[in-house]
Design a protein around this motif. Sequence first.
Motif, PDB file in Angstrom:
ATOM      1  N   ARG A 100       0.826  -1.204   0.000  1.00 14.90           N
ATOM      2  CA  ARG A 100       0.000   0.000   0.000  1.00 14.90           C
ATOM      3  C   ARG A 100       0.857   1.250   0.000  1.00 14.90           C
ATOM      4  O   ARG A 100       1.679   1.455   0.893  1.00 14.90           O
ATOM      5  CB  ARG A 100      -0.937   0.009   1.210  1.00 14.90           C
ATOM      6  N   ILE A 101       0.650   2.058  -1.015  1.00 14.86           N
ATOM      7  CA  ILE A 101       1.132   3.439  -1.055  1.00 14.86           C
ATOM      8  C   ILE A 101      -0.074   4.242  -1.504  1.00 14.86           C
ATOM      9  O   ILE A 101      -0.416   4.255  -2.689  1.00 14.86           O
ATOM     10  CB  ILE A 101       2.330   3.634  -2.000  1.00 14.86           C
ATOM     11  N   ILE A 102      -0.738   4.836  -0.545  1.00 16.44           N
ATOM     12  CA  ILE A 102      -2.010   5.558  -0.725  1.00 16.44           C
ATOM     13  C   ILE A 102      -3.140   4.549  -0.989  1.00 16.44           C
ATOM     14  O   ILE A 102      -4.134   4.518  -0.265  1.00 16.44           O
ATOM     15  CB  ILE A 102      -1.950   6.621  -1.843  1.00 16.44           C
ATOM     16  N   THR A 103      -2.993   3.761  -2.013  1.00 18.70           N
ATOM     17  CA  THR A 103      -4.007   2.732  -2.311  1.00 18.70           C
ATOM     18  C   THR A 103      -3.392   1.338  -2.196  1.00 18.70           C
ATOM     19  O   THR A 103      -2.173   1.178  -2.288  1.00 18.70           O
ATOM     20  CB  THR A 103      -4.587   2.922  -3.727  1.00 18.70           C
ATOM     21  N   VAL A 104      -4.254   0.360  -2.021  1.00 20.24           N
ATOM     22  CA  VAL A 104      -3.796  -1.029  -1.935  1.00 20.24           C
ATOM     23  C   VAL A 104      -3.445  -1.533  -3.337  1.00 20.24           C
ATOM     24  O   VAL A 104      -4.203  -1.324  -4.291  1.00 20.24           O
ATOM     25  CB  VAL A 104      -4.889  -1.918  -1.315  1.00 20.24           C
ATOM     26  N   ARG A 105      -2.321  -2.226  -3.424  1.00 22.71           N
ATOM     27  CA  ARG A 105      -1.863  -2.718  -4.717  1.00 22.71           C
ATOM     28  C   ARG A 105      -1.385  -4.157  -4.578  1.00 22.71           C
ATOM     29  O   ARG A 105      -1.066  -4.618  -3.478  1.00 22.71           O
ATOM     30  CB  ARG A 105      -0.733  -1.831  -5.255  1.00 22.71           C
ATOM     31  N   HIS A 106      -1.327  -4.830  -5.719  1.00 27.87           N
ATOM     32  CA  HIS A 106      -0.909  -6.221  -5.753  1.00 27.87           C
ATOM     33  C   HIS A 106       0.232  -6.384  -6.750  1.00 27.87           C
ATOM     34  O   HIS A 106       0.214  -5.787  -7.832  1.00 27.87           O
ATOM     35  CB  HIS A 106      -2.071  -7.116  -6.194  1.00 27.87           C
ATOM     36  N   SER A 107       1.208  -7.200  -6.365  1.00 30.57           N
ATOM     37  CA  SER A 107       2.271  -7.579  -7.289  1.00 30.57           C
ATOM     38  C   SER A 107       2.359  -9.091  -7.360  1.00 30.57           C
ATOM     39  O   SER A 107       2.072  -9.780  -6.369  1.00 30.57           O
ATOM     40  CB  SER A 107       3.622  -7.014  -6.847  1.00 30.57           C
ATOM     41  N   TRP A 108       2.751  -9.584  -8.531  1.00 30.59           N
ATOM     42  CA  TRP A 108       2.870 -11.030  -8.762  1.00 30.59           C
ATOM     43  C   TRP A 108       4.246 -11.350  -9.331  1.00 30.59           C
ATOM     44  O   TRP A 108       4.800 -10.581 -10.123  1.00 30.59           O
ATOM     45  CB  TRP A 108       1.803 -11.485  -9.755  1.00 30.59           C
ATOM     46  N   GLY A 109       4.749 -12.514  -8.926  1.00 29.66           N
ATOM     47  CA  GLY A 109       5.959 -13.019  -9.547  1.00 29.66           C
ATOM     48  C   GLY A 109       5.635 -13.637 -10.897  1.00 29.66           C
ATOM     49  O   GLY A 109       4.482 -13.706 -11.311  1.00 29.66           O
ATOM     50  N   GLN A 110       6.680 -14.116 -11.541  1.00 32.75           N
ATOM     51  CA  GLN A 110       6.503 -14.669 -12.890  1.00 32.75           C
ATOM     52  C   GLN A 110       5.963 -16.097 -12.857  1.00 32.75           C
ATOM     53  O   GLN A 110       5.493 -16.604 -13.883  1.00 32.75           O
ATOM     54  CB  GLN A 110       7.846 -14.646 -13.644  1.00 32.75           C
ATOM     55  N   GLY A 111       5.986 -16.720 -11.708  1.00 31.63           N
ATOM     56  CA  GLY A 111       5.470 -18.079 -11.572  1.00 31.63           C
ATOM     57  C   GLY A 111       6.565 -19.118 -11.686  1.00 31.63           C
ATOM     58  O   GLY A 111       7.526 -18.942 -12.442  1.00 31.63           O
ATOM     59  N   THR A 112       6.415 -20.190 -10.945  1.00 32.43           N
ATOM     60  CA  THR A 112       7.348 -21.311 -11.011  1.00 32.43           C
ATOM     61  C   THR A 112       6.537 -22.609 -11.054  1.00 32.43           C
ATOM     62  O   THR A 112       5.580 -22.779 -10.303  1.00 32.43           O
ATOM     63  CB  THR A 112       8.335 -21.294  -9.833  1.00 32.43           C
ATOM     64  N   GLN A 113       6.927 -23.500 -11.943  1.00 35.51           N
ATOM     65  CA  GLN A 113       6.177 -24.728 -12.154  1.00 35.51           C
ATOM     66  C   GLN A 113       6.522 -25.766 -11.089  1.00 35.51           C
ATOM     67  O   GLN A 113       7.697 -26.026 -10.813  1.00 35.51           O
ATOM     68  CB  GLN A 113       6.473 -25.312 -13.535  1.00 35.51           C
ATOM     69  N   VAL A 114       5.493 -26.343 -10.501  1.00 32.60           N
ATOM     70  CA  VAL A 114       5.640 -27.479  -9.594  1.00 32.60           C
ATOM     71  C   VAL A 114       4.871 -28.646 -10.206  1.00 32.60           C
ATOM     72  O   VAL A 114       3.675 -28.519 -10.489  1.00 32.60           O
ATOM     73  CB  VAL A 114       5.097 -27.159  -8.190  1.00 32.60           C
ATOM     74  N   THR A 115       5.563 -29.747 -10.418  1.00 32.54           N
ATOM     75  CA  THR A 115       4.944 -30.939 -10.985  1.00 32.54           C
ATOM     76  C   THR A 115       5.167 -32.108 -10.049  1.00 32.54           C
ATOM     77  O   THR A 115       6.309 -32.415  -9.688  1.00 32.54           O
ATOM     78  CB  THR A 115       5.516 -31.261 -12.371  1.00 32.54           C
TER      79      THR A 115
END
Length: 118
Positions: A100-115
């Motif tokens: 949160r900087i003034i408003t709530v925000r979301h960040s995502w990683g690029q993803g990692t595969q689990v098999t």
Amino acid sequence: QVQLVESGGGLVQAGGSLRLSCAASGSRFAINAMGWYRQAPGKQRELVAEITRGDSTNYADSVKGRFTISGDIDKSTVYLQMNSLRPEATAVYYCHALWRIITVRHSWGQGTQVTVSS
């Protein structure tokens, strides 16, 4: 902005273990919580586990007792220890940060595969 980088995915047999890691950079001071989501083919992305700045944790019912989230929000690192893995855990796992900087925000990683093989 908050950027996330994951590592630690891979292929494991059922019953095995994997550990995922995530490190944040950027506006780390603004992070309130970090966690892990996963998305299997043809399914919606779902919460796996999360940890807050106050060290509160939350888990999906399907992983309770087998997965453990840990980390340090102040250091902007989070880990997911996955034990007794089942084939249904196969998915792309994404690190997530709520900040949160003034408003709530979301960040995502690029993803990692689990098999998980049966």
